[in-house]
Design an enzyme around this catalytic site. Structure first.
Site, PDB file in Angstrom:
ATOM      1  N   GLU A   1      -0.372  70.694  97.967  1.00  0.00           N
ATOM      2  CA  GLU A   1      -1.123  71.935  98.174  1.00  0.00           C
ATOM      3  C   GLU A   1      -0.410  72.849  99.173  1.00  0.00           C
ATOM      4  OE1 GLU A   1      -5.186  73.471 100.297  1.00  0.00           O
ATOM      5  OE2 GLU A   1      -5.299  71.507  99.327  1.00  0.00           O
TER       6      GLU A   1
ATOM      7  N   ASN B   1      -7.802  63.854 101.622  1.00  0.00           N
ATOM      8  CA  ASN B   1      -9.218  63.808 102.004  1.00  0.00           C
ATOM      9  C   ASN B   1      -9.722  62.372 102.137  1.00  0.00           C
ATOM     10  OD1 ASN B   1     -11.294  63.193  99.593  1.00  0.00           O
ATOM     11  ND2 ASN B   1      -9.475  64.195  98.736  1.00  0.00           N
TER      12      ASN B   1
END
Length: 310
Positions: free
Chosen positions: A126, A224
């Site tokens: 990302e 995450n």
């Protein structure tokens, strides 16, 4: 043993969309179908699609001219899109809309003449994609120590953005350090950290005080998922991050433990349930589900696939 099963856990809207997109594209175009980077950061999901003829590539040149490529949920830089066009690829964009939002913010700030400080983890897919939107205008920091090393002019025109899957608390500490060093710095109108990342972290924060151990389902390269395990450890609880029940070790647990079970945003629920069944069979565990927050977010399939999906 008592299991407290955190809710929300597991798949977020972006992961659901990306997986549905790949399934739809595979059904329509057949294999080989190429995906730029892992569709989501989850080993079992990647392995399942590989068995169906999906080829995951880390360089767009690995996709044959005229082939079909799907961009992963983590997003890609404009350079990758240009290379896809040059190679006459059929490109399907399964970027999570929350990542796309950060890309748009980067473009906007760069056009307005800001130097952008991106808070994120170096090398993450990302981060690579986001920095590719304005490489000449962006610097990356991972923590407050990196902020201290910044040598930007004191009066520089600055903006900050964040990777969507960071620890909420860590991101706040870095942003606070940026604001202290550069009071003029501006940020996006709304926090970049995604709702699912926040909700899963909030559930761990709320429940971790009641348990002895924490079990997180997710892959080692899932940012995450790593943050959930770190959060538990920060709160003084042993935490184990695993992909599937075969990695579970009975010696981690005592028969009288209370265990919090959760899952990162790209971890399939079937692996959560497999682990629960193992703990039931081995330790006679009972399960209590705790709902910390309801989620009803969903994202449509990429535009290129909506017509195919009917």
């Amino acid at each position: 043993m008592k299991i407290i099963l955190a809710n929300p856990r597991g798949f977020c809207a972006g992961v659901n969309m990306a997986i549905s997109a790949l399934e739809t594209a595979l059904a329509h175009y057949g294999s080989p179908l190429y995906v730029y980077h892992e569709i989501v950061h989850n080993r079992p999901i990647v392995e399942r699609f590989q068995k169906l003829g999906v080829v995951f590539v880390n360089d767009i040149s690995e996709v044959p001219n005229g082939g079909t490529v799907l961009y992963s949920a983590h997003g890609v830089s404009p350079v990758i899109r240009q290379h896809s066009q040059q190679r006459n690829l059929r490109a399907i964009d399964a970027t999570c809309p929350l990542v796309t939002k950060v890309h748009k913010e980067a473009i906007k700030f760069a056009k307005e003449g800001y130097t952008i400080v991106l808070v994120g983890h170096e090398g993450h897919d990302e981060v690579i994609g986001t920095m590719g939107e304005a490489p000449a205008s962006m610097v990356l920091v991972e923590d407050a120590a990196d902020v201290a090393k910044l040598t930007l002019p004191a009066d520089a025109k600055l903006a900050f953005l964040t990777q969507t899957t960071l620890s909420v608390d860590e991101a706040k500490s870095v942003i606070d350090a940026l604001k202290q060093k550069y009071p003029q710095i501006v940020g996006p109108n709304k926090d970049d950290i995604c709702y699912a990342t926040q909700n899963r972290q909030d559930a761990v924060k709320q429940l971790v005080g009641e348990v002895d151990k924490v079990l997180v389902l997710g892959s080692q390269n899932s940012s995450n998922s790593q943050r959930l395990a770190e959060l538990a450890r920060t709160n003084g609880r042993p935490a184990y991050l695993i992909d599937r029940v075969g990695e579970l070790k009975d010696e981690w647990f005592a028969p009288t433990d209370t265990v919090l079970v959760t899952a990162g945003a790209s971890a399939p629920e079937e692996h959560v349930q497999d682990c629960i069944e193992h703990l039931r069979a081995t330790f006679g565990a009972t399960v209590e589900t705790r709902v910390v927050r309801e989620e009803d977010v969903s994202f449509p399939l990429p535009r290129e696939l909506r017509v195919l999906a009917g």
